[in-house]
Design a protein around this motif. Sequence first.
Motif, mmCIF file in Angstrom:
data_model
loop_
_atom_site.group_PDB
_atom_site.id
_atom_site.type_symbol
_atom_site.label_atom_id
_atom_site.label_comp_id
_atom_site.label_asym_id
_atom_site.label_seq_id
_atom_site.Cartn_x
_atom_site.Cartn_y
_atom_site.Cartn_z
ATOM 1 N N TYR A 81 0.726 12.493 -9.087
ATOM 2 C CA TYR A 81 -0.008 13.694 -8.650
ATOM 3 C C TYR A 81 0.715 14.319 -7.452
ATOM 4 N N PRO A 82 1.796 15.065 -7.685
ATOM 5 C CA PRO A 82 2.537 15.634 -6.547
ATOM 6 C C PRO A 82 1.701 16.670 -5.796
ATOM 7 N N GLY A 83 1.964 16.779 -4.513
ATOM 8 C CA GLY A 83 1.267 17.742 -3.660
ATOM 9 C C GLY A 83 0.785 17.057 -2.396
ATOM 10 N N SER A 84 0.386 17.875 -1.440
ATOM 11 C CA SER A 84 -0.104 17.321 -0.186
ATOM 12 C C SER A 84 -1.598 17.053 -0.293
ATOM 13 N N GLY A 85 -2.106 16.213 0.598
ATOM 14 C CA GLY A 85 -3.533 15.949 0.632
ATOM 15 C C GLY A 85 -3.902 14.479 0.586
ATOM 16 N N GLY A 86 -2.959 13.595 0.273
ATOM 17 C CA GLY A 86 -3.242 12.166 0.275
ATOM 18 C C GLY A 86 -4.342 11.770 -0.688
ATOM 19 N N GLU A 87 -5.326 10.997 -0.162
ATOM 20 C CA GLU A 87 -6.416 10.516 -1.023
ATOM 21 C C GLU A 87 -7.176 11.668 -1.666
ATOM 22 N N TYR A 88 -7.338 12.744 -0.911
ATOM 23 C CA TYR A 88 -8.044 13.907 -1.474
ATOM 24 C C TYR A 88 -7.354 14.392 -2.743
ATOM 25 N N ASN A 89 -6.057 14.536 -2.686
ATOM 26 C CA ASN A 89 -5.293 15.009 -3.845
ATOM 27 C C ASN A 89 -5.384 14.011 -4.995
ATOM 28 N N PHE A 90 -5.188 12.731 -4.703
ATOM 29 C CA PHE A 90 -5.167 11.726 -5.757
ATOM 30 C C PHE A 90 -6.527 11.597 -6.438
ATOM 31 N N GLY A 122 0.816 -1.214 0.000
ATOM 32 C CA GLY A 122 0.000 0.000 0.000
ATOM 33 C C GLY A 122 0.848 1.263 0.000
ATOM 34 N N VAL A 123 1.926 1.267 0.768
ATOM 35 C CA VAL A 123 2.826 2.422 0.798
ATOM 36 C C VAL A 123 3.466 2.633 -0.568
ATOM 37 N N THR A 124 3.829 1.538 -1.231
ATOM 38 C CA THR A 124 4.418 1.650 -2.565
ATOM 39 C C THR A 124 3.414 2.245 -3.551
ATOM 40 N N CYS A 125 2.154 1.847 -3.440
ATOM 41 C CA CYS A 125 1.109 2.420 -4.314
ATOM 42 C C CYS A 125 0.938 3.915 -4.055
ATOM 43 N N TYR A 126 0.903 4.302 -2.785
ATOM 44 C CA TYR A 126 0.773 5.726 -2.465
ATOM 45 C C TYR A 126 1.978 6.511 -2.967
ATOM 46 N N GLN A 127 3.149 5.930 -2.870
ATOM 47 C CA GLN A 127 4.355 6.606 -3.345
ATOM 48 C C GLN A 127 4.275 6.830 -4.846
ATOM 49 N N ARG A 128 3.784 5.837 -5.576
ATOM 50 C CA ARG A 128 3.652 5.975 -7.026
ATOM 51 C C ARG A 128 2.588 7.027 -7.376
ATOM 52 N N LEU A 129 1.473 7.015 -6.657
ATOM 53 C CA LEU A 129 0.450 8.030 -6.883
ATOM 54 C C LEU A 129 0.986 9.435 -6.611
#
Length: 142
Positions: free
Chosen positions: A88-97, A77-84
């Motif tokens: 889509y660079p920027g802060s916000g996590g799921e909201y940003n993606f 899961g961390v690897t997936c978030y890192q790729r996302l």
Amino acid sequence: MSLLLPRLGFRWPGEVRLVKVYTMKSQFNIVRATLLIVANAIGTGIFTTTGFALADLQDPRLVFGVWLLGALYSLIGVTCYQRLHEIYPGSGGEYNFLSRGLHPVLGHFAGWVSLIAGFSAPIAASAIGHPRARAPPQQLRW
């Protein structure tokens, strides 16, 4: 360190009143931040569910293996978030993606779900599980 700021309220023309504002010194360092994140990720689940897992699996090695599989799942899961985050660079996590990748409304809903289910619920579960983990065995009644 203190700052001097003009006080709000009535002033004569040209008059400036200064008050002292105190700030708190931050005691937060990288070790404490890391431990906070680990505590939020693991929570009290390891203390409250291990007994149930042992009752179902009947072998401590299997319980440990299941926890290792969970750790591997988390790393994926961390690897997936890192790729996302690379896409889509920027802060916000799921909201940003979700906002930038699919639709802003999905990002909005994901932010609320994350707030309620991702942060508030684990903290509440920790508050419930903590006294049970510290109670003497004779007081553990469900």
